[in-house]
Design a protein around this motif. Structure first.
Motif, PDB file in Angstrom:
ATOM      1  N   ALA A  66       0.778  -1.142   0.205  1.00 45.58           N
ATOM      2  CA  ALA A  66      -0.048  -0.162   0.051  1.00 45.58           C
ATOM      3  C   ALA A  66       0.933   1.078  -0.092  1.00 45.58           C
ATOM      4  CB  ALA A  66      -0.841  -0.113   1.201  1.00 45.58           C
ATOM      5  N   ARG A  67       1.931   1.190   0.774  1.00 45.50           N
ATOM      6  CA  ARG A  67       2.905   2.399   0.916  1.00 45.50           C
ATOM      7  C   ARG A  67       3.641   2.614  -0.442  1.00 45.50           C
ATOM      8  NH1 ARG A  67       3.957  -0.038   5.932  1.00 45.50           N
ATOM      9  NH2 ARG A  67       2.829   1.040   7.489  1.00 45.50           N
ATOM     10  N   GLU A  68       3.907   1.528  -1.158  1.00 47.92           N
ATOM     11  CA  GLU A  68       4.545   1.816  -2.298  1.00 47.92           C
ATOM     12  C   GLU A  68       3.613   2.199  -3.378  1.00 47.92           C
ATOM     13  OE1 GLU A  68       8.004   1.523  -2.961  1.00 47.92           O
ATOM     14  OE2 GLU A  68       7.807   1.501  -0.652  1.00 47.92           O
ATOM     15  N   LEU A  69       2.442   1.757  -3.504  1.00 45.08           N
ATOM     16  CA  LEU A  69       1.565   1.870  -4.434  1.00 45.08           C
ATOM     17  C   LEU A  69       1.247   3.626  -4.444  1.00 45.08           C
ATOM     18  CD1 LEU A  69      -1.101  -0.843  -4.317  1.00 45.08           C
ATOM     19  CD2 LEU A  69       0.329  -0.245  -6.236  1.00 45.08           C
ATOM     20  N   ARG A  70       1.034   4.103  -3.068  1.00 49.66           N
ATOM     21  CA  ARG A  70       0.718   5.458  -2.946  1.00 49.66           C
ATOM     22  C   ARG A  70       1.840   6.282  -3.306  1.00 49.66           C
ATOM     23  NH1 ARG A  70      -3.092   5.795  -3.872  1.00 49.66           N
ATOM     24  NH2 ARG A  70      -4.945   5.174  -2.502  1.00 49.66           N
ATOM     25  N   LYS A  71       2.987   5.848  -3.651  1.00 50.89           N
ATOM     26  CA  LYS A  71       4.014   6.362  -4.246  1.00 50.89           C
ATOM     27  C   LYS A  71       3.851   6.841  -5.799  1.00 50.89           C
ATOM     28  CE  LYS A  71       7.593   5.140  -0.947  1.00 50.89           C
ATOM     29  NZ  LYS A  71       8.946   3.976  -0.768  1.00 50.89           N
ATOM     30  N   VAL A  72       3.152   5.937  -6.395  1.00 53.07           N
ATOM     31  CA  VAL A  72       3.039   6.090  -7.692  1.00 53.07           C
ATOM     32  C   VAL A  72       1.656   6.161  -8.405  1.00 53.07           C
ATOM     33  CG1 VAL A  72       5.109   4.718  -8.220  1.00 53.07           C
ATOM     34  CG2 VAL A  72       3.078   3.249  -7.799  1.00 53.07           C
ATOM     35  N   THR A  73       0.503   6.355  -7.310  1.00 56.23           N
ATOM     36  CA  THR A  73      -0.754   6.435  -8.121  1.00 56.23           C
ATOM     37  C   THR A  73      -1.534   7.240  -6.877  1.00 56.23           C
ATOM     38  OG1 THR A  73      -2.635   5.275  -8.895  1.00 56.23           O
ATOM     39  CG2 THR A  73      -1.435   3.877  -7.519  1.00 56.23           C
ATOM     40  N   ALA A  74      -2.595   7.914  -7.226  1.00 55.12           N
ATOM     41  CA  ALA A  74      -3.571   8.315  -6.570  1.00 55.12           C
ATOM     42  C   ALA A  74      -5.040   7.767  -6.665  1.00 55.12           C
ATOM     43  CB  ALA A  74      -3.661   9.760  -6.786  1.00 55.12           C
ATOM     44  N   ALA A  75      -4.998   6.441  -7.046  1.00 53.31           N
ATOM     45  CA  ALA A  75      -6.056   5.681  -7.314  1.00 53.31           C
ATOM     46  C   ALA A  75      -6.800   5.408  -6.027  1.00 53.31           C
ATOM     47  CB  ALA A  75      -5.781   4.465  -8.216  1.00 53.31           C
ATOM     48  N   PRO A  76      -8.024   5.363  -5.756  1.00 49.99           N
ATOM     49  CA  PRO A  76      -8.654   5.033  -4.625  1.00 49.99           C
ATOM     50  C   PRO A  76      -7.862   3.463  -4.134  1.00 49.99           C
ATOM     51  CG  PRO A  76     -10.091   5.924  -5.833  1.00 49.99           C
ATOM     52  CD  PRO A  76      -9.056   5.616  -6.885  1.00 49.99           C
ATOM     53  N   LEU A  77      -7.800   3.144  -3.147  1.00 52.62           N
ATOM     54  CA  LEU A  77      -7.087   1.760  -2.830  1.00 52.62           C
ATOM     55  C   LEU A  77      -8.067   1.277  -1.485  1.00 52.62           C
ATOM     56  CD1 LEU A  77      -4.806   0.047  -2.357  1.00 52.62           C
ATOM     57  CD2 LEU A  77      -3.587   1.296  -0.805  1.00 52.62           C
ATOM     58  N   LEU A  78      -8.773   0.181  -1.770  1.00 50.39           N
ATOM     59  CA  LEU A  78      -9.683  -0.475  -1.009  1.00 50.39           C
ATOM     60  C   LEU A  78      -9.054  -1.664  -0.717  1.00 50.39           C
ATOM     61  CD1 LEU A  78     -12.419  -1.522   0.284  1.00 50.39           C
ATOM     62  CD2 LEU A  78     -13.032  -2.359  -2.022  1.00 50.39           C
ATOM     63  N   LEU A  79      -8.800  -1.622   0.944  1.00 49.62           N
ATOM     64  CA  LEU A  79      -8.202  -2.881   1.638  1.00 49.62           C
ATOM     65  C   LEU A  79      -9.279  -3.898   1.781  1.00 49.62           C
ATOM     66  CD1 LEU A  79      -5.580  -1.385   4.113  1.00 49.62           C
ATOM     67  CD2 LEU A  79      -5.039  -1.926   1.730  1.00 49.62           C
ATOM     68  N   ILE A  80      -9.174  -5.260   1.348  1.00 44.43           N
ATOM     69  CA  ILE A  80      -9.989  -6.262   1.554  1.00 44.43           C
ATOM     70  C   ILE A  80      -8.857  -7.482   2.224  1.00 44.43           C
ATOM     71  CG2 ILE A  80     -11.575  -7.728   0.601  1.00 44.43           C
ATOM     72  CD1 ILE A  80     -12.078  -5.932  -1.750  1.00 44.43           C
ATOM     73  N   THR A  81      -9.413  -7.484   3.509  1.00 40.29           N
ATOM     74  CA  THR A  81      -8.642  -8.203   4.308  1.00 40.29           C
ATOM     75  C   THR A  81      -9.198  -9.091   5.508  1.00 40.29           C
ATOM     76  OG1 THR A  81      -6.271  -8.389   5.421  1.00 40.29           O
ATOM     77  CG2 THR A  81      -8.001  -6.414   5.827  1.00 40.29           C
ATOM     78  N   ALA A  82      -8.686 -10.343   5.794  1.00 41.57           N
ATOM     79  CA  ALA A  82      -9.234 -11.012   7.115  1.00 41.57           C
ATOM     80  C   ALA A  82      -8.409 -10.528   8.338  1.00 41.57           C
ATOM     81  CB  ALA A  82      -8.791 -12.496   6.953  1.00 41.57           C
ATOM     82  N   ARG A  83      -7.297  -9.367   8.186  1.00 43.38           N
ATOM     83  CA  ARG A  83      -6.741  -8.948   9.230  1.00 43.38           C
ATOM     84  C   ARG A  83      -7.733  -7.737   9.564  1.00 43.38           C
ATOM     85  NH1 ARG A  83      -0.607  -8.202   7.039  1.00 43.38           N
ATOM     86  NH2 ARG A  83      -1.017  -6.473   8.274  1.00 43.38           N
TER      87      ARG A  83
END
Length: 118
Positions: A66-83
């Protein structure tokens, strides 16, 4: 009309297929990958309108991705997780997530969140 491409980052094939189906029904094109490294390679190719990201990936921690993606895109980021502890959600938001969805989820929950953040 297409709403753009969603990059689905999920190592479980059944869950990836479900997320992909739901998002296609909502008008997105879908590109699915299984690892964090594949997500980081693919993001520049597809210029996603939305990214869904599992935190439990086989090659790395999803929060790092997630942190690395934020460096290269502003696209909305939806976390889908069992955590799904409150700490996991806070950590995810601090890493740049736009929204958080705990597994197991209902299809309408994914639709609602995707439509809200896109």
């Amino acid at each position: 009309m297409s709403r753009g491409v969603c990059l689905v980052v999920e190592d479980d094939e059944d869950i990836s297929d479900l997320i992909s189906l739901i998002l296609r029904e909502e008008g997105f094109g879908v590109r699915a990958v299984r690892t964090g490294s594949a997500a980081l390679e693919e993001v520049s190719r597809v210029n996603p309108a939305l990214i869904t990201l599992d935190l439990g990936l086989p090659d790395t921690d999803g929060l790092l991705v997630a942190r690395e993606l934020r460096k290269v895109t502003a696209a909305p980021l939806l976390l889908i997780t069992a955590r799904a502890s409150p700490t996991d959600e806070l950590d995810g938001m601090a890493a740049g997530a736009s929204a958080f969805l705990a597994k197991p989820f209902r299809p309408y929950e994914l639709r609602d969140v995707a439509n809200k953040i896109c």
